[in-house]
Design a protein around this motif. Structure first.
Motif, PDB file in Angstrom:
ATOM      1  N   ALA A  16       6.499   7.127  16.618  1.00 53.13           N
ATOM      2  CA  ALA A  16       5.631   8.290  16.775  1.00 53.13           C
ATOM      3  C   ALA A  16       5.272   8.892  15.428  1.00 53.13           C
ATOM      4  O   ALA A  16       4.157   9.387  15.230  1.00 53.13           O
ATOM      5  CB  ALA A  16       6.312   9.333  17.661  1.00 53.13           C
ATOM      6  N   ALA A  28       1.797   3.448  17.640  1.00 53.01           N
ATOM      7  CA  ALA A  28       2.337   4.582  18.372  1.00 53.01           C
ATOM      8  C   ALA A  28       2.933   4.103  19.696  1.00 53.01           C
ATOM      9  O   ALA A  28       2.423   3.159  20.310  1.00 53.01           O
ATOM     10  CB  ALA A  28       1.241   5.609  18.638  1.00 53.01           C
ATOM     11  N   PRO A  29       4.023   4.721  20.168  1.00 57.64           N
ATOM     12  CA  PRO A  29       4.629   4.292  21.427  1.00 57.64           C
ATOM     13  C   PRO A  29       3.655   4.289  22.601  1.00 57.64           C
ATOM     14  O   PRO A  29       3.682   3.373  23.437  1.00 57.64           O
ATOM     15  CB  PRO A  29       5.746   5.321  21.636  1.00 57.64           C
ATOM     16  CG  PRO A  29       6.111   5.759  20.251  1.00 57.64           C
ATOM     17  CD  PRO A  29       4.815   5.775  19.497  1.00 57.64           C
ATOM     18  N   GLU A  30       2.792   5.298  22.658  1.00 67.66           N
ATOM     19  CA  GLU A  30       1.827   5.358  23.760  1.00 67.66           C
ATOM     20  C   GLU A  30       0.841   4.197  23.691  1.00 67.66           C
ATOM     21  O   GLU A  30       0.451   3.634  24.719  1.00 67.66           O
ATOM     22  CB  GLU A  30       1.073   6.692  23.723  1.00 67.66           C
ATOM     23  CG  GLU A  30       1.940   7.924  23.911  1.00 67.66           C
ATOM     24  CD  GLU A  30       2.669   8.329  22.632  1.00 67.66           C
ATOM     25  OE1 GLU A  30       3.540   9.226  22.711  1.00 67.66           O
ATOM     26  OE2 GLU A  30       2.376   7.752  21.555  1.00 67.66           O
ATOM     27  N   ALA A  31       0.438   3.845  22.477  1.00 69.01           N
ATOM     28  CA  ALA A  31      -0.490   2.729  22.314  1.00 69.01           C
ATOM     29  C   ALA A  31       0.176   1.412  22.703  1.00 69.01           C
ATOM     30  O   ALA A  31      -0.443   0.552  23.339  1.00 69.01           O
ATOM     31  CB  ALA A  31      -0.988   2.674  20.873  1.00 69.01           C
ATOM     32  N   ALA A  33       2.576   0.996  24.878  1.00 68.07           N
ATOM     33  CA  ALA A  33       2.672   0.959  26.338  1.00 68.07           C
ATOM     34  C   ALA A  33       1.322   0.591  26.958  1.00 68.07           C
ATOM     35  O   ALA A  33       1.253  -0.205  27.908  1.00 68.07           O
ATOM     36  CB  ALA A  33       3.148   2.314  26.861  1.00 68.07           C
ATOM     37  N   GLU A  34       0.244   1.139  26.418  1.00 66.93           N
ATOM     38  CA  GLU A  34      -1.095   0.827  26.926  1.00 66.93           C
ATOM     39  C   GLU A  34      -1.427  -0.650  26.694  1.00 66.93           C
ATOM     40  O   GLU A  34      -2.006  -1.314  27.566  1.00 66.93           O
ATOM     41  CB  GLU A  34      -2.130   1.719  26.241  1.00 66.93           C
ATOM     42  CG  GLU A  34      -3.551   1.511  26.728  1.00 66.93           C
ATOM     43  CD  GLU A  34      -4.556   2.430  26.041  1.00 66.93           C
ATOM     44  OE1 GLU A  34      -5.666   2.610  26.580  1.00 66.93           O
ATOM     45  OE2 GLU A  34      -4.228   2.963  24.952  1.00 66.93           O
ATOM     46  N   HIS A  81      11.528   2.425  21.642  1.00 64.12           N
ATOM     47  CA  HIS A  81      10.233   2.564  22.317  1.00 64.12           C
ATOM     48  C   HIS A  81       9.730   1.282  22.985  1.00 64.12           C
ATOM     49  O   HIS A  81       9.168   1.337  24.078  1.00 64.12           O
ATOM     50  CB  HIS A  81       9.178   3.048  21.323  1.00 64.12           C
ATOM     51  CG  HIS A  81       9.484   4.369  20.700  1.00 64.12           C
ATOM     52  ND1 HIS A  81       9.602   5.529  21.444  1.00 64.12           N
ATOM     53  CD2 HIS A  81       9.701   4.723  19.398  1.00 64.12           C
ATOM     54  CE1 HIS A  81       9.874   6.545  20.634  1.00 64.12           C
ATOM     55  NE2 HIS A  81       9.942   6.082  19.399  1.00 64.12           N
ATOM     56  N   VAL A  85       9.495  -0.590  27.591  1.00 67.64           N
ATOM     57  CA  VAL A  85       8.190  -1.049  28.084  1.00 67.64           C
ATOM     58  C   VAL A  85       8.247  -2.532  28.429  1.00 67.64           C
ATOM     59  O   VAL A  85       7.743  -2.965  29.476  1.00 67.64           O
ATOM     60  CB  VAL A  85       7.096  -0.766  27.038  1.00 67.64           C
ATOM     61  CG1 VAL A  85       5.752  -1.315  27.513  1.00 67.64           C
ATOM     62  CG2 VAL A  85       6.989   0.724  26.758  1.00 67.64           C
ATOM     63  N   ARG A 218      -1.925   0.316  13.598  1.00 69.17           N
ATOM     64  CA  ARG A 218      -1.914   1.640  14.221  1.00 69.17           C
ATOM     65  C   ARG A 218      -3.303   2.012  14.748  1.00 69.17           C
ATOM     66  O   ARG A 218      -3.430   2.727  15.739  1.00 69.17           O
ATOM     67  CB  ARG A 218      -1.429   2.707  13.220  1.00 69.17           C
ATOM     68  CG  ARG A 218      -1.004   4.011  13.924  1.00 69.17           C
ATOM     69  CD  ARG A 218      -0.157   4.882  13.014  1.00 69.17           C
ATOM     70  NE  ARG A 218       0.431   5.985  13.744  1.00 69.17           N
ATOM     71  CZ  ARG A 218       1.532   5.929  14.470  1.00 69.17           C
ATOM     72  NH1 ARG A 218       2.164   4.776  14.576  1.00 69.17           N
ATOM     73  NH2 ARG A 218       2.013   6.978  15.104  1.00 69.17           N
TER      74      ARG A 218
END
Length: 266
Positions: A16, A28-31, A33-34, A81, A85, A218
């Motif tokens: 993060a 990023a962790p959200e990216a 996961a996506e 992270h 996932v 990133r």
């Protein structure tokens, strides 16, 4: 089989708030996961590095749309992270560790950000993540003399085997740099396959010691990521990725110089 082109995704840090040294090559962790959700939506099947190489070596069956998810160096965010996932989707992956960067008895202090410890590496292995070698101290292998090169490779392999109880068979070249001499040394050290960078899809014809990968950065958005795994966004990003890799090496060398200067004053 011979015409199959396989995307091998190269990740580094999943964080993060990465530091300046790892920011460009972090995700990023959200990216992340996506991106993994998209891998599933596209009908791709993640497999391990050893599985791909063994399939190509023997001519045996592979999934219809294989993909490799790989991580270099050994950053702590892979455990924090990425692992949840990967486990959620049941995805295979490969982690290439620089053994001197992993926190513990062999730590050389060279890691660029918070690194995994060996307990975490063992947990990753126990969760089905293939653990491969990435040298001991993460040097530019093609710049080493023969004895130092051999030491970097054998030390890495022996430490992984001691810590995990399993001899690693896959290797990734630090910074993606290799040469005919380096590839021969990797083979002689007992690794059965090795990954470069190259920013192209992997093909059987590249040979087991020069399989190409594509860089996930990133700034890689969902649309670009989809183009990457389909081989449609590689050429335009090659020059930028090459510059990032060179910049990464410069940052590491600068840190080493500063560290040596501090030690000399103590």
């Amino acid at each position: 089989m011979s015409d199959t082109r396989v995307p091998i995704l190269m990740y580094h840090s999943v964080a993060a708030a990465p530091n300046d040294a790892t920011r460009a090559l972090s995700v990023a962790p959200e990216a992340f996961a996506e991106q993994m959700a998209l891998v599933g939506d596209l009908g791709l099947t993640p497999i391990g590095t050893a599985e791909l190489a063994a399939g190509w070596r023997s001519g045996g069956p592979l999934p219809e749309r294989p993909v490799l998810i790989t991580f270099d160096d050994g950053y702590e965010g892979v455990h924090r992270h990425a692992l949840p996932v990967l486990a959620k989707h049941g995805f295979a992956a490969t982690l290439f560790v620089s053994t001197g960067w992993i926190r513990g008895a062999y730590d050389t202090g060279g890691g660029l950000d918070t690194m995994l410890d060996w307990h975490q590496v063992c947990e990753l292995a126990g969760s089905g993540v293939e653990i491969g070698g990435h040298s001991h101290t993460h040097p530019q292998l093609d710049q080493l003399d023969d004895d130092t090169l051999r030491s970097e490779l054998t030390r890495c392999k022996e430490i992984v085997a001691d810590e995990l109880g399993t001899v690693p068979t896959s290797f990734a070249y630090p910074y993606g740099y290799s040469s005919r001499r380096v590839r021969r040394a990797v083979r002689e050290a007992g690794f059965a396959q090795a990954l470069a960078v190259g920013n192209g899809l992997a093909r059987r014809g590249q040979g087991p010691y020069a399989l190409q990968r594509v860089t996930v950065r990133r700034g890689t958005g969902a649309e670009e990521f989809e183009r990457l795994v389909e081989g449609r966004s590689i050429g335009r990003n090659f020059a930028r990725d090459r510059a990032l890799t060179k910049g990464y090496a410069v940052l590491r060398r600068a840190r080493q110089v500063r560290r040596k200067a501090i030690r000399s004053r103590v």
